[in-house]
Design a protein around this motif. Sequence first.
Motif, PDB file in Angstrom:
ATOM      1  N   UNK A 172       0.835  -1.211   0.000  1.00  0.00           N
ATOM      2  CA  UNK A 172       0.000   0.000   0.000  1.00  0.00           C
ATOM      3  C   UNK A 172       0.868   1.259   0.000  1.00  0.00           C
ATOM      4  N   UNK A 173       1.933   1.235   0.793  1.00  0.00           N
ATOM      5  CA  UNK A 173       2.809   2.418   0.819  1.00  0.00           C
ATOM      6  C   UNK A 173       3.539   2.564  -0.516  1.00  0.00           C
ATOM      7  N   UNK A 174       3.950   1.429  -1.106  1.00  0.00           N
ATOM      8  CA  UNK A 174       4.613   1.500  -2.430  1.00  0.00           C
ATOM      9  C   UNK A 174       3.658   2.118  -3.449  1.00  0.00           C
ATOM     10  N   UNK A 175       2.390   1.738  -3.371  1.00  0.00           N
ATOM     11  CA  UNK A 175       1.408   2.321  -4.293  1.00  0.00           C
ATOM     12  C   UNK A 175       1.232   3.813  -4.022  1.00  0.00           C
ATOM     13  N   UNK A 176       1.162   4.156  -2.739  1.00  0.00           N
ATOM     14  CA  UNK A 176       0.980   5.574  -2.405  1.00  0.00           C
ATOM     15  C   UNK A 176       2.167   6.399  -2.904  1.00  0.00           C
ATOM     16  N   UNK A 177       3.356   5.799  -2.813  1.00  0.00           N
ATOM     17  CA  UNK A 177       4.553   6.499  -3.308  1.00  0.00           C
ATOM     18  C   UNK A 177       4.435   6.710  -4.821  1.00  0.00           C
ATOM     19  N   UNK A 178       3.983   5.675  -5.516  1.00  0.00           N
ATOM     20  CA  UNK A 178       3.785   5.824  -6.972  1.00  0.00           C
ATOM     21  C   UNK A 178       2.732   6.885  -7.272  1.00  0.00           C
ATOM     22  N   UNK A 179       1.747   6.966  -6.405  1.00  0.00           N
ATOM     23  CA  UNK A 179       0.697   7.990  -6.577  1.00  0.00           C
ATOM     24  C   UNK A 179       1.229   9.404  -6.348  1.00  0.00           C
ATOM     25  N   UNK A 180       2.374   9.496  -5.659  1.00  0.00           N
ATOM     26  CA  UNK A 180       2.935  10.818  -5.377  1.00  0.00           C
ATOM     27  C   UNK A 180       2.795  11.258  -3.936  1.00  0.00           C
ATOM     28  N   UNK A 181       2.357  10.355  -3.052  1.00  0.00           N
ATOM     29  CA  UNK A 181       2.240  10.737  -1.638  1.00  0.00           C
ATOM     30  C   UNK A 181       3.629  10.836  -1.002  1.00  0.00           C
ATOM     31  N   UNK A 182       3.790  11.827  -0.143  1.00  0.00           N
ATOM     32  CA  UNK A 182       5.047  12.019   0.593  1.00  0.00           C
ATOM     33  C   UNK A 182       4.913  11.586   2.035  1.00  0.00           C
ATOM     34  N   UNK A 183       3.718  11.649   2.561  1.00  0.00           N
ATOM     35  CA  UNK A 183       3.490  11.247   3.941  1.00  0.00           C
ATOM     36  C   UNK A 183       2.097  10.644   4.049  1.00  0.00           C
ATOM     37  N   UNK A 184       1.909   9.879   5.118  1.00  0.00           N
ATOM     38  CA  UNK A 184       0.635   9.172   5.259  1.00  0.00           C
ATOM     39  C   UNK A 184       0.105   9.310   6.684  1.00  0.00           C
ATOM     40  N   UNK A 185      -1.170   9.662   6.772  1.00  0.00           N
ATOM     41  CA  UNK A 185      -1.832   9.742   8.069  1.00  0.00           C
ATOM     42  C   UNK A 185      -3.239   9.193   7.922  1.00  0.00           C
ATOM     43  N   UNK A 186      -4.000   9.245   9.001  1.00  0.00           N
ATOM     44  CA  UNK A 186      -5.334   8.635   8.975  1.00  0.00           C
ATOM     45  C   UNK A 186      -6.456   9.640   9.242  1.00  0.00           C
ATOM     46  N   UNK A 187      -6.090  10.890   9.495  1.00  0.00           N
ATOM     47  CA  UNK A 187      -7.120  11.826   9.975  1.00  0.00           C
ATOM     48  C   UNK A 187      -7.207  13.130   9.173  1.00  0.00           C
ATOM     49  N   UNK A 188      -6.430  13.220   8.108  1.00  0.00           N
ATOM     50  CA  UNK A 188      -6.413  14.483   7.354  1.00  0.00           C
ATOM     51  C   UNK A 188      -7.696  14.748   6.585  1.00  0.00           C
ATOM     52  N   UNK A 189      -8.439  13.670   6.306  1.00  0.00           N
ATOM     53  CA  UNK A 189      -9.707  13.794   5.582  1.00  0.00           C
ATOM     54  C   UNK A 189     -10.792  13.019   6.317  1.00  0.00           C
ATOM     55  N   UNK A 190     -12.005  13.494   6.319  1.00  0.00           N
ATOM     56  CA  UNK A 190     -12.540  14.651   5.583  1.00  0.00           C
ATOM     57  C   UNK A 190     -12.330  15.998   6.271  1.00  0.00           C
ATOM     58  N   UNK A 191     -11.472  16.046   7.293  1.00  0.00           N
ATOM     59  CA  UNK A 191     -11.338  17.273   8.079  1.00  0.00           C
ATOM     60  C   UNK A 191     -11.098  18.512   7.208  1.00  0.00           C
TER      61      UNK A 191
END
Length: 248
Positions: A172-191
């Motif tokens: 999942x993190x490898x995919x997120x990296x391919x997507x262009x994500x730099x960091x990952x959290x669980x609460x940024x959305x929908x806030x």
Amino acid sequence: MSIDLAVIGGSGLYAFDGLENPERHAVDTPFGPASGDVVTGTFRGKRLAFLARHGESHTVPPHRVNYRANLWALHELGARRVVAINAVGGIRDDMGPRTLVVPDQIIDYTHGRYTSFNDVDGAEVRHIDFSEPYTASLRAAIVAAARAEGLAVIDGGVHGVTQGPRLETRAEIARMKRDGCDLVGMTGMPEAALARELDLEFACLALVANFAAGAGDDEEISIEEIFAHLAAATANVPPILGRLLAQG
Ligand code: HPA
């Protein structure tokens, strides 16, 4: 009530150190209860409101946070400018534990959360512009405040938001990296989107707690280590926000 700054505390930040003459507010909202009382008080001569996103004893997991009630409560008390503090995992090499990041973009991987205030029968449908999910001037003010405090901070980054509460798989993190994500959290959305619906100024100060799965050398991510790094990074929050308030 006039509030100069509202702060939503994330994991590791359950009360705001140094808040003078604190007053607690249990705000009724049309969406049910917030994560807890909003505490208002004075900090460096300005009015600050604080809310612990996971509750003061960390009892509300990311997917069960009542994001609508939290934002509504802060808005109801008079907040117009909100800084969200989020614990995150670093994906990019230069985002190791304890790094401070002020992200400028979001990719939302969450599901099953209430994502809009208009999610009720008969409500007007409103499509907010979200090309820039954070308020640029508030982002810049946080970066400037951190630097004025002599702290290193990364200006910009793509904040990937996952459902949690489990951490991610390496794939999942490898995919997120391919997507262009730099960091990952669980609460940024929908806030962030809810803040925009309320026309709040909103920005995130992300505290890196660990390298995300497979992004560092660790075989396994230790929760004890996460909290140790978070405690160290969190100590920087009051000085940064104090400077932000002093800057106006
Ligand atoms: N993933 C998601 N959220 C997080 C992490 C992580 O590795 N660390 C702290 N919050």
